[in-house]
Design an enzyme around this catalytic site. Structure first.
Site, PDB file in Angstrom:
ATOM      1  N   ARG A  36      32.714  20.078  54.258  1.00 18.91           N
ATOM      2  CA  ARG A  36      32.227  21.326  54.854  1.00 18.91           C
ATOM      3  C   ARG A  36      31.122  20.981  55.841  1.00 18.91           C
ATOM      4  NH1 ARG A  36      36.370  24.176  52.840  1.00 18.91           N
ATOM      5  NH2 ARG A  36      36.095  25.146  50.827  1.00 18.91           N
ATOM      6  N   THR A 126      42.921  33.026  34.594  1.00 17.35           N
ATOM      7  CA  THR A 126      41.885  34.061  34.554  1.00 17.35           C
ATOM      8  C   THR A 126      42.340  35.359  33.905  1.00 17.35           C
ATOM      9  OG1 THR A 126      40.717  35.620  36.006  1.00 17.35           O
ATOM     10  CG2 THR A 126      42.590  34.528  36.962  1.00 17.35           C
ATOM     11  N   GLU A 128      41.762  38.083  35.133  1.00 15.06           N
ATOM     12  CA  GLU A 128      42.209  38.967  36.224  1.00 15.06           C
ATOM     13  C   GLU A 128      43.729  39.125  36.205  1.00 15.06           C
ATOM     14  OE1 GLU A 128      41.194  40.763  39.286  1.00 15.06           O
ATOM     15  OE2 GLU A 128      39.551  41.045  37.894  1.00 15.06           O
ATOM     16  N   TYR A 150      44.071  38.000  44.545  1.00 16.05           N
ATOM     17  CA  TYR A 150      43.558  36.882  43.740  1.00 16.05           C
ATOM     18  C   TYR A 150      44.309  36.801  42.406  1.00 16.05           C
ATOM     19  CZ  TYR A 150      40.406  34.445  40.505  1.00 16.05           C
ATOM     20  OH  TYR A 150      39.894  33.612  39.539  1.00 16.05           O
ATOM     21  N   LYS A 154      46.740  33.745  41.127  1.00 15.31           N
ATOM     22  CA  LYS A 154      46.442  33.017  39.885  1.00 15.31           C
ATOM     23  C   LYS A 154      47.600  33.118  38.891  1.00 15.31           C
ATOM     24  CE  LYS A 154      42.280  31.104  40.079  1.00 15.31           C
ATOM     25  NZ  LYS A 154      41.954  29.748  39.662  1.00 15.31           N
TER      26      LYS A 154
HETATM   27  P1  NAP Z   1      33.434  29.051  42.334  1.00 14.85           P
HETATM   28  O1  NAP Z   1      31.989  28.903  41.986  1.00 14.85           O
HETATM   29  O2  NAP Z   1      33.830  30.036  43.386  1.00 14.85           O
HETATM   30  O3  NAP Z   1      33.949  27.582  42.771  1.00 14.85           O
HETATM   31  C1  NAP Z   1      35.164  27.400  43.444  1.00 14.85           C
HETATM   32  C2  NAP Z   1      35.219  25.948  43.931  1.00 14.85           C
HETATM   33  O4  NAP Z   1      36.465  25.737  44.623  1.00 14.85           O
HETATM   34  C3  NAP Z   1      34.113  25.557  44.920  1.00 14.85           C
HETATM   35  O5  NAP Z   1      33.672  24.264  44.620  1.00 14.85           O
HETATM   36  C4  NAP Z   1      34.851  25.550  46.265  1.00 14.85           C
HETATM   37  O6  NAP Z   1      34.257  24.706  47.213  1.00 14.85           O
HETATM   38  C5  NAP Z   1      36.196  25.002  45.814  1.00 14.85           C
HETATM   39  N1  NAP Z   1      37.258  25.221  46.806  1.00 14.85           N
HETATM   40  C6  NAP Z   1      37.544  26.342  47.500  1.00 14.85           C
HETATM   41  N2  NAP Z   1      38.599  26.159  48.302  1.00 14.85           N
HETATM   42  C7  NAP Z   1      38.988  24.874  48.116  1.00 14.85           C
HETATM   43  C8  NAP Z   1      40.037  24.083  48.656  1.00 14.85           C
HETATM   44  N3  NAP Z   1      40.888  24.590  49.563  1.00 14.85           N
HETATM   45  N4  NAP Z   1      40.175  22.800  48.239  1.00 14.85           N
HETATM   46  C9  NAP Z   1      39.311  22.279  47.323  1.00 14.85           C
HETATM   47  N5  NAP Z   1      38.282  22.987  46.773  1.00 14.85           N
HETATM   48  C10 NAP Z   1      38.136  24.270  47.163  1.00 14.85           C
HETATM   49  O7  NAP Z   1      34.297  29.380  41.045  1.00 14.85           O
HETATM   50  P2  NAP Z   1      33.909  29.227  39.473  1.00 14.85           P
HETATM   51  O8  NAP Z   1      33.275  30.472  39.019  1.00 14.85           O
HETATM   52  O9  NAP Z   1      33.267  27.914  39.258  1.00 14.85           O
HETATM   53  O10 NAP Z   1      35.366  29.209  38.827  1.00 14.85           O
HETATM   54  C11 NAP Z   1      36.096  27.991  38.678  1.00 14.85           C
HETATM   55  C12 NAP Z   1      37.571  28.310  38.577  1.00 14.85           C
HETATM   56  O11 NAP Z   1      37.811  29.141  37.451  1.00 14.85           O
HETATM   57  C13 NAP Z   1      38.146  29.055  39.767  1.00 14.85           C
HETATM   58  O12 NAP Z   1      39.470  28.625  39.943  1.00 14.85           O
HETATM   59  C14 NAP Z   1      38.135  30.510  39.322  1.00 14.85           C
HETATM   60  O13 NAP Z   1      39.116  31.239  40.019  1.00 14.85           O
HETATM   61  C15 NAP Z   1      38.440  30.357  37.862  1.00 14.85           C
HETATM   62  N6  NAP Z   1      37.894  31.379  36.970  1.00 14.85           N
HETATM   63  C16 NAP Z   1      36.575  31.693  37.017  1.00 14.85           C
HETATM   64  C17 NAP Z   1      36.080  32.625  36.130  1.00 14.85           C
HETATM   65  C18 NAP Z   1      34.623  32.998  36.124  1.00 14.85           C
HETATM   66  O14 NAP Z   1      34.291  34.027  35.535  1.00 14.85           O
HETATM   67  N7  NAP Z   1      33.751  32.198  36.705  1.00 14.85           N
HETATM   68  C19 NAP Z   1      36.934  33.235  35.190  1.00 14.85           C
HETATM   69  C20 NAP Z   1      38.271  32.852  35.168  1.00 14.85           C
HETATM   70  C21 NAP Z   1      38.743  31.906  36.046  1.00 14.85           C
HETATM   71  P3  NAP Z   1      33.415  25.370  48.447  1.00 14.85           P
HETATM   72  O15 NAP Z   1      32.244  26.027  47.827  1.00 14.85           O
HETATM   73  O16 NAP Z   1      33.096  24.207  49.297  1.00 14.85           O
HETATM   74  O17 NAP Z   1      34.362  26.346  49.095  1.00 14.85           O
HETATM   75  N1  GDD Z   2      30.891  41.571  43.153  1.00 13.35           N
HETATM   76  C1  GDD Z   2      30.491  42.818  42.949  1.00 13.35           C
HETATM   77  N2  GDD Z   2      29.507  43.347  43.718  1.00 13.35           N
HETATM   78  N3  GDD Z   2      31.077  43.512  41.944  1.00 13.35           N
HETATM   79  C2  GDD Z   2      30.629  44.768  41.730  1.00 13.35           C
HETATM   80  C3  GDD Z   2      29.607  45.358  42.483  1.00 13.35           C
HETATM   81  C4  GDD Z   2      29.025  44.623  43.547  1.00 13.35           C
HETATM   82  O1  GDD Z   2      28.143  45.078  44.254  1.00 13.35           O
HETATM   83  N4  GDD Z   2      29.384  46.590  41.983  1.00 13.35           N
HETATM   84  C5  GDD Z   2      30.228  46.773  40.970  1.00 13.35           C
HETATM   85  N5  GDD Z   2      30.995  45.666  40.808  1.00 13.35           N
HETATM   86  C6  GDD Z   2      32.073  45.513  39.819  1.00 13.35           C
HETATM   87  C7  GDD Z   2      33.408  45.079  40.442  1.00 13.35           C
HETATM   88  O2  GDD Z   2      34.063  46.206  41.038  1.00 13.35           O
HETATM   89  C8  GDD Z   2      34.111  44.532  39.227  1.00 13.35           C
HETATM   90  O3  GDD Z   2      34.728  45.580  38.506  1.00 13.35           O
HETATM   91  C9  GDD Z   2      32.976  43.976  38.358  1.00 13.35           C
HETATM   92  O4  GDD Z   2      31.757  44.472  38.931  1.00 13.35           O
HETATM   93  C10 GDD Z   2      32.908  42.455  38.306  1.00 13.35           C
HETATM   94  O5  GDD Z   2      32.972  41.955  39.631  1.00 13.35           O
HETATM   95  P1  GDD Z   2      32.705  40.396  39.949  1.00 13.35           P
HETATM   96  O6  GDD Z   2      31.414  39.969  39.368  1.00 13.35           O
HETATM   97  O7  GDD Z   2      32.899  40.224  41.422  1.00 13.35           O
HETATM   98  O8  GDD Z   2      33.819  39.638  39.102  1.00 13.35           O
HETATM   99  P2  GDD Z   2      35.375  39.906  38.883  1.00 13.35           P
HETATM  100  O9  GDD Z   2      35.555  40.415  37.488  1.00 13.35           O
HETATM  101  O10 GDD Z   2      35.968  40.692  39.985  1.00 13.35           O
HETATM  102  O11 GDD Z   2      35.977  38.427  38.992  1.00 13.35           O
HETATM  103  C11 GDD Z   2      35.355  37.325  38.326  1.00 13.35           C
HETATM  104  O12 GDD Z   2      35.909  37.168  37.049  1.00 13.35           O
HETATM  105  C12 GDD Z   2      37.296  36.813  37.024  1.00 13.35           C
HETATM  106  C13 GDD Z   2      37.707  36.726  35.556  1.00 13.35           C
HETATM  107  O13 GDD Z   2      38.059  37.980  35.074  1.00 13.35           O
HETATM  108  C14 GDD Z   2      35.566  36.079  39.206  1.00 13.35           C
HETATM  109  O14 GDD Z   2      34.792  35.023  38.692  1.00 13.35           O
HETATM  110  C15 GDD Z   2      37.016  35.661  39.224  1.00 13.35           C
HETATM  111  O15 GDD Z   2      37.143  34.409  39.914  1.00 13.35           O
HETATM  112  C16 GDD Z   2      37.472  35.498  37.766  1.00 13.35           C
HETATM  113  O16 GDD Z   2      38.811  35.085  37.724  1.00 13.35           O
END
Ligand code: NAP
Ligand code: GDD
Length: 329
Positions: A36, A126, A128, A150, A154
């Site tokens: 990046r 996820t 989701e 998304y 997934k």
């Molecule tokens: P995150 O903070 O958004 O991290 C995503 C990572 O993917 C970053 O390091 C990003 O790098 C990298 N990336 C994006 N595009 C890429 C590409 N084309 N090639 C290689 N790397 C790339 O997500 P996270 O919260 O750690 O979540 C990790 C994984 O679990 C994700 O797949 C997410 O969808 C899944 N997940 C997350 C949650 C949650 O609640 N956190 C729940 C369920 C599943 P850059 O920053 O450089 O773009």
């Molecule tokens: N981001 C965001 N910003 N969300 C908001 C806001 C706001 O200002 N206000 C309300 N929300 C509500 C969203 O509409 C959603 O219903 C909820 O907060 C959670 O939003 P996010 O924190 O953006 O997470 P997410 O649930 O959509 O997705 C995350 O969790 C998934 C697992 O269920 C991400 O980490 C996904 O990558 C992951 O798969």
């Protein structure tokens, strides 16, 4: 033989915690990351592990870079965490989301099949995928109904993981993780947006916090607990799919209430509704049932929501104070 792991998405929230966990276990850790133009390694630095990670530049949309990464690392475990992971952006960039979060996973599976089919694979699936929920509490048998580009991307990645396991006998597991948060969470996600906003309001830098749907409910856990489950899945004799969750659900409104109360403020005075943050389709509620993970992996969420809120607000207070000192010092 010592273990080695290749992590895609190593600079993300989960990638950083997982890298630390594996380093602590004595693994050689390869971070597969796109080049990046700006620095993306702040999380690895916050955990003090940046110099311990062996960087391999590549992108999950580029199969050749994955092939080379798996060859160079000879990884015994591959964790595919790379994604365009922000649900909100997935309506603005549906094709990119499909390419990275969907086809990217197929590329990882294909690269492993071509180069080292015995390598164990973890796919970051996820909650989701449950979207418009088809059961009050969701487990591995609940039908999917994604509600965003998304979620749809997934779901493709999830089924490809299942198919590579069943077609080629690969040790490929899919972790269906419910929302998990931490001080390393991206600022665009609601929990971190709230805790950062609380810190800025408390320290006089911001008058209010603009949010979307406060009635959405999520099953929120701590990311540090969840990466342990990823590792446990790859230590099982058989690959499988697991729901990872706390089993509790909480509204965005309640999260705000707890976060503001942590610094002695009433959220109702500061939170303003802004329709710009509404989504074209909403996932109203998610609540997981992690019984299989408890029975087969011995995994349980250890951190309560109150502990999580406190950890995140304290970290943001410290960060924002540091930034203020930096500006005046
Ligand atoms: P995150 O903070 O958004 O991290 C995503 C990572 O993917 C970053 O390091 C990003 O790098 C990298 N990336 C994006 N595009 C890429 C590409 N084309 N090639 C290689 N790397 C790339 O997500 P996270 O919260 O750690 O979540 C990790 C994984 O679990 C994700 O797949 C997410 O969808 C899944 N997940 C997350 C949650 C949650 O609640 N956190 C729940 C369920 C599943 P850059 O920053 O450089 O773009
Ligand atoms: N981001 C965001 N910003 N969300 C908001 C806001 C706001 O200002 N206000 C309300 N929300 C509500 C969203 O509409 C959603 O219903 C909820 O907060 C959670 O939003 P996010 O924190 O953006 O997470 P997410 O649930 O959509 O997705 C995350 O969790 C998934 C697992 O269920 C991400 O980490 C996904 O990558 C992951 O798969």
């Amino acid at each position: 033989m010592s273990q080695s792991a290749l992590i895609t998405g190593v600079t993300g929230q989960d990638g950083a915690y997982l890298a630390r966990l594996l380093l602590d276990k004595g693994y050689r850790v390869y971070g597969f990351m796109p080049r990046r133009s700006t620095d993306t390694s702040w999380r690895l630095r916050e955990l003090g592990i940046e110099s311990s990670i062996e960087v391999i530049h590549g992108d999950v949309t580029d199969l050749s870079s994955l092939v080379r990464g798996i060859q160079a690392s000879a990884a015994t475990e591959v964790y595919n965490l790379a994604a365009q992971s922000f649900v909100g952006s997935s309506w603005d960039q549906p094709l990119l989301t499909g390419q990275v979060s969907g086809l990217g996973a197929a590329n990882v599976l294909e690269a492993v099949r071509l180069v080292r089919p015995e390598t164990r694979v973890y796919q970051a699936s996820t909650s989701e995928m449950f979207g418009l929920i088809q059961a009050e509490r969701q487990d591995e048998n609940t039908p999917f109904y994604p509600r965003s580009p998304y979620g749809a991307a997934k779901l493709y990645a999830h089924w490809m993981t299942v198919n590579y396991r069943e077609s080629f006998g690969m040790h490929a597991s899919s972790g269906i993780l419910f929302n998990h948060e931490s001080p390393l969470r991206g600022i665009e996600f609601v929990t971190r947006k709230v805790t950062d906003g609380v810190a800025r309001i408390k320290l006089g830098l911001q008058p209010e916090l603009r949010l979307g749907n406060l009635d959405a409910q999520r099953d929120w856990g701590f990311a540090g607990d969840y990466v342990q489950a990823m590792w446990l899945m790859l230590q099982q004799e058989q690959a499988d799919d697991y729901v990872i969750a706390t089993g509790q659900t909480t509204s965005v409104r309640r999260f705000c209430e707890l976060a503001f109360a942590h610094v002695g403020l009433d959220y109702e005075e500061f939170v303003k509704i802004d329709p710009r943050f509404y989504r074209p389709a909403e996932v109203d509620i998610l609540q997981g049932k992690p019984a299989k993970a408890a029975q087969q992996l011995g995994w349980h969420a250890r951190t309560s929501l109150e502990e999580l809120v406190s950890m995140m607000v304290e970290a943001d207070l410290e960060r924002v104070s540091r930034q203020m000192k930096g500006r005046t010092g």
